[in-house]
Write a protein that holds these residues in place. Structure first.
Motif, short mmCIF file in Angstrom:
data_model
loop_
_atom_site.label_atom_id
_atom_site.label_comp_id
_atom_site.label_asym_id
_atom_site.label_seq_id
_atom_site.Cartn_x
_atom_site.Cartn_y
_atom_site.Cartn_z
N THR A 1 0.86 -1.18 0.00
CA THR A 1 0.00 0.00 0.00
C THR A 1 0.90 1.23 0.00
O THR A 1 1.82 1.32 0.81
CB THR A 1 -0.89 0.01 1.25
OG1 THR A 1 -1.67 -1.18 1.27
CG2 THR A 1 -1.80 1.23 1.25
N PRO A 2 0.65 2.18 -0.90
CA PRO A 2 1.52 3.36 -0.92
C PRO A 2 1.45 4.14 0.39
O PRO A 2 0.36 4.34 0.94
CB PRO A 2 0.99 4.19 -2.10
CG PRO A 2 -0.38 3.66 -2.37
CD PRO A 2 -0.37 2.23 -1.96
N ILE A 3 2.60 4.56 0.88
CA ILE A 3 2.65 5.32 2.13
C ILE A 3 3.42 6.61 1.90
O ILE A 3 4.35 6.68 1.09
CB ILE A 3 3.30 4.51 3.27
CG1 ILE A 3 4.72 4.06 2.89
CG2 ILE A 3 2.44 3.32 3.65
CD1 ILE A 3 5.51 3.45 4.05
N ALA A 4 3.02 7.65 2.64
CA ALA A 4 3.69 8.94 2.56
C ALA A 4 4.23 9.39 3.91
O ALA A 4 5.09 10.27 3.97
CB ALA A 4 2.73 10.00 2.02
N LEU A 5 3.74 8.79 4.99
CA LEU A 5 4.15 9.18 6.34
C LEU A 5 5.16 8.19 6.91
O LEU A 5 4.90 6.99 6.97
CB LEU A 5 2.94 9.24 7.27
CG LEU A 5 1.85 10.26 6.91
CD1 LEU A 5 0.66 10.09 7.83
CD2 LEU A 5 2.39 11.68 7.00
N GLU A 6 6.31 8.71 7.31
CA GLU A 6 7.30 7.89 8.02
C GLU A 6 7.02 7.92 9.53
O GLU A 6 7.05 6.88 10.19
CB GLU A 6 8.71 8.42 7.75
CG GLU A 6 9.21 8.21 6.33
CD GLU A 6 9.87 6.85 6.15
OE1 GLU A 6 9.60 5.94 6.95
OE2 GLU A 6 10.65 6.72 5.20
N SER A 7 6.77 9.11 10.06
CA SER A 7 6.48 9.25 11.49
C SER A 7 5.82 10.60 11.74
O SER A 7 5.99 11.54 10.96
CB SER A 7 7.76 9.14 12.33
OG SER A 7 8.62 10.24 12.07
N VAL A 8 5.06 10.65 12.82
CA VAL A 8 4.46 11.91 13.27
C VAL A 8 4.68 11.99 14.77
O VAL A 8 4.27 11.10 15.52
CB VAL A 8 2.95 11.98 12.96
CG1 VAL A 8 2.37 13.29 13.48
CG2 VAL A 8 2.70 11.85 11.46
#
Length: 702
Positions: free
Chosen positions: A556-563
């Motif tokens: 699944t495409p992801i854009a967030l590494e961490s918040v």
């Protein structure tokens, strides 16, 4: 006479507040019984009934969106603020603010009776002087600006601005309580991080960077004195519009610092003679000013759509704009810059043709989104090329929440590899020869679909055109492999006559293909769907081809590494959820078959570095309205699209047309889409080197 009466009433009110305040302070320092008088007892009772708890919630602070290397993509804020420790502030600003705002700050207990009496005298004489201590000002600013106040900020502002006796007394009570709980340094730190310095700068760190381009710790004496003077009346002492006022006020601050022993006469003389010397630095706000505006908006939607960040969108938006989040993303800033340059070079947004160009890249095996760019201008106002929709995204996420996506475009022949994949998955050889001259499929042809119905025809007897190929010279028998890399429609249809359309759909879904408007599986109820008549988002096309490149593993495409929030609080972010969804041998067969596209097939003229082990497929729709090149190495997969995002019909066809100074009889996927794809893939080759694709098993080649 009326003016004198008004002034007298104000003076009496202020004196009354001061007298009551004085008694009240005494009441805090001695037992009530010792005071004796009825007035004092009543004052104490009144004071004791005032609220004493001040909720020192963390002040609103800006959130930052960062690229994979930590560089800034965007900031979100309702108040541009970055709190810092007192030790990280220049000693000049600490001393300067005390000197000008509250010289007895280190001596009083929250309110300053001496200051009150002095102010009473000055104001009674017609002058203007306040008596609020720094602690009282801190209290006032907390009431006005704290996120805890929320929707009541405007009401509190109005109430506090009226400066009624009750409000003044409440501030005094809260100030005294604050001094009992916190040290002077803590109060001074809180005040300097909270107070407004004008032009959207809240707190000393934002002010230092806004006006002088330096962090708070690097402020020089004249800079610090100037900022210390601003807080009294930020509009009047505006460094941008009223520099003369600021210099006068700065020198007043310097005089106070000299008188109170904070600086020497030599320091004073040098600082007072210095020019204001602003170095104005604008802090970008929101996606319109981001380095990657459409990716920024995608990140914003991911936060606003996710219950992890709040119970509803309003609370999530508040967290994003006030919560001081640090959002690390997967975006590669260098490759993103290349992508932006390429889409803009393909066609400027303001070109009267108004065609769109987009690139989106994913890392196979991880799902990390590396680039997301388009040639339009991120601007909601009317204007040529202004468009805030994301050309690379589906309309909605899997839960039905808006992504501000365009919903994709017809994918043309980039659909064919999924038909081919199912051919291999059914145990067939890619070197099977089929008859490419078959162009007529009559109504009622028995297409197999075990989970639905597939209909359609190419029947001249019904007034329909026989099934066409893009190339009029390829209506002859050839292998399924040749049919794929030459992009021959008639071979794709002949292979489909031997397959179950239900399984073709399952293969496309397994790779990551879905309808860009509904998120439902790609619809194969019509035979025309075999050659890409439905809309799919470029992000999903890149995902599907990345699945082939990753040996059948779909992520699944992801854009967030961490918040993370202030204090190191972490929020859960979506995982790529990588799974083996396609047989590795099938994936190997597809990549094997698509590599010749770039050497002798429909994309032979695409200027990609041929020494890479790389594959691709081109696609073009009716009227050459939508054009594609999608392909990958094992290191990176990219979907490239060029076409119409404003409509369909003859006016949006790309035939007999001049685009960006070049004439095209017809525009196909290998042209503009292929060129921008190649330049991006070439730029990525060093940083995302791929290894060689495995060979398919022998039975696929027999």
């Amino acid at each position: 006479m009326l003016i004198k009466d008004t002034l007298w009433k104000k003076a009496v009110a202020f004196i009354a507040a001061g007298i009551i305040g004085g008694f009240l302070v005494a009441g805090l320092l001695a037992p009530a019984a010792a005071l004796g008088s009825t007035l004092t007892g009543a004052s104490i009772d009144f004071f004791d009934q005032l609220p004493s708890d001040l909720d020192l919630q963390p002040p609103a602070r800006r959130s930052q969106v960062l690229a994979q290397d930590g560089s800034l993509i965007a900031t979100f804020y309702s108040q541009n603020r970055t709190p810092v420790e007192l030790e990280q502030m220049s000693a000049f600003i600490r001393d300067g603010i005390v000197a000008i705002e509250d010289a007895r700050f280190y001596d009083h207990g929250g309110i300053d009776p001496t200051g009150i009496l002095r102010a009473l005298y000055v104001n009674a004489q017609g002058g203007r002087q306040g008596a609020s201590t720094i602690t009282q000002q801190y209290v006032k600013n907390v009431l006005l600006l704290s996120p805890a106040v929320g929707a009541k900020s405007a009401e509190n502002t109005k109430t506090t601005a009226s400066r009624t006796i009750g409000v003044k007394l409440r501030e005094m009570k809260l100030a005294i309580t604050l001094e009992e709980k916190y040290s002077k340094d803590q109060i001074l730190q809180g005040y300097l991080n909270l107070v407004y310095f004008g032009n959207g700068a809240y707190g000393i760190q934002a002010a230092a960077k806004t006006y002088f381009g330096v962090p708070a710790g690097a402020l020089t004496l004249p800079q610090a004195a100037a900022l210390a003077g601003v807080v009294n009346r930020p509009a009047y002492y505006d460094p941008l519009t009223e520099p003369g006022h600021v210099v006068d006020r700065r020198n007043e601050v310097l005089d106070k610092m000299l008188q109170q022993g904070y600086i020497s006469p030599a320091q004073h003389a040098k600082a007072a003679a210095s020019p204001l010397a602003l170095d104005v630095q604008h802090t970008p706000q929101g996606c319109a000013e981001a380095t990657a505006p459409y990716f920024c908006n995608y990140i914003q939607r991911l936060i606003l759509n996710d219950p992890t960040f709040g119970a509803d969108e309003a609370s999530r938006r508040k967290l994003l704009y006030q919560g001081g989040l640090t959002i690390h993303t997967t975006l590669d800033p260098d490759l993103q810059q290349t992508a932006r340059e390429q889409v803009k070079a393909s066609l400027p947004a303001t070109d009267p043709l108004q065609r769109g160009a987009a690139l989106v890249s994913i890392q196979p095996g991880t799902g990390k989104i590396l680039t997301m760019a388009q040639n339009t201008i991120y601007d909601p106002t009317p204007g040529l090329g202004h468009y805030t929709g994301n050309l690379t995204l589906p309309e909605k996420d899997s839960n039905g929440n808006s992504l501000h996506g365009a919903g994709g475009f017809q994918i043309g022949s980039t659909m064919k590899p999924f038909v081919f994949a199912q051919w291999l998955n059914s145990g067939r050889s890619m070197n099977t020869v089929l008859d490419g001259s078959v162009r007529i499929y009559k109504a009622g042809y028995p297409w197999k679909n075990s989970c639905g119905t597939t209909t359609g025809s190419y029947d001249p007897a019904l007034g329909q055109t026989p099934l066409p190929n893009d190339d009029p010279n390829h209506y002859y028998p050839m292998t399924v492999l040749q049919g794929l890399y030459h992009s021959i429609n008639t071979i794709t249809f002949q292979s489909a006559t031997r397959l179950d359309f239900c399984n073709i759909q399952k293969m496309a879904t397994a790779a990551g293909i879905k309808n860009g408007h509904t998120n439902k599986p790609y619809d194969l109820s019509s035979i025309a769907s075999l050659i890409g008549t439905h809309d799919v988002a470029p992000l999903d096309m890149a995902t599907a081809y990345a699945t082939f490149a990753a040996h059948g593993v779909r992520c699944t495409p992801i854009a967030l590494e961490s918040v993370t929030g202030p204090g190191g609080h972490t929020y859960a972010v979506p995982a790529a959820d990588c799974r083996q969804t396609i047989d590795p041998d099938v994936a190997a067969g597809v990549t094997y078959a698509l590599k010749p596209v770039l050497t002798k097939g429909s994309g032979y003229n695409i200027p990609v570095k041929k020494e890479q082990d790389i594959f691709a497929k081109t696609g073009t729709t009716d009227g050459h309205t939508q054009t594609w090149t999608v392909g990958a190495t094992t290191g990176i997969a990219t979907a490239s699209w060029f076409g119409s995002y404003k409509g369909f019909g003859p006016e949006w066809a790309n035939e007999n047309i001049t685009i960006n100074g070049k004439y095209y009889t017809v525009l196909d996927g290998a042209n503009i889409a292929g060129t921008q794809w190649a330049h991006l893939m070439n730029a990525a080759a060093e940083q995302y080197p791929g290894h060689r694709f495995p060979s398919p098993p022998p039975f696929m080649l027999r």
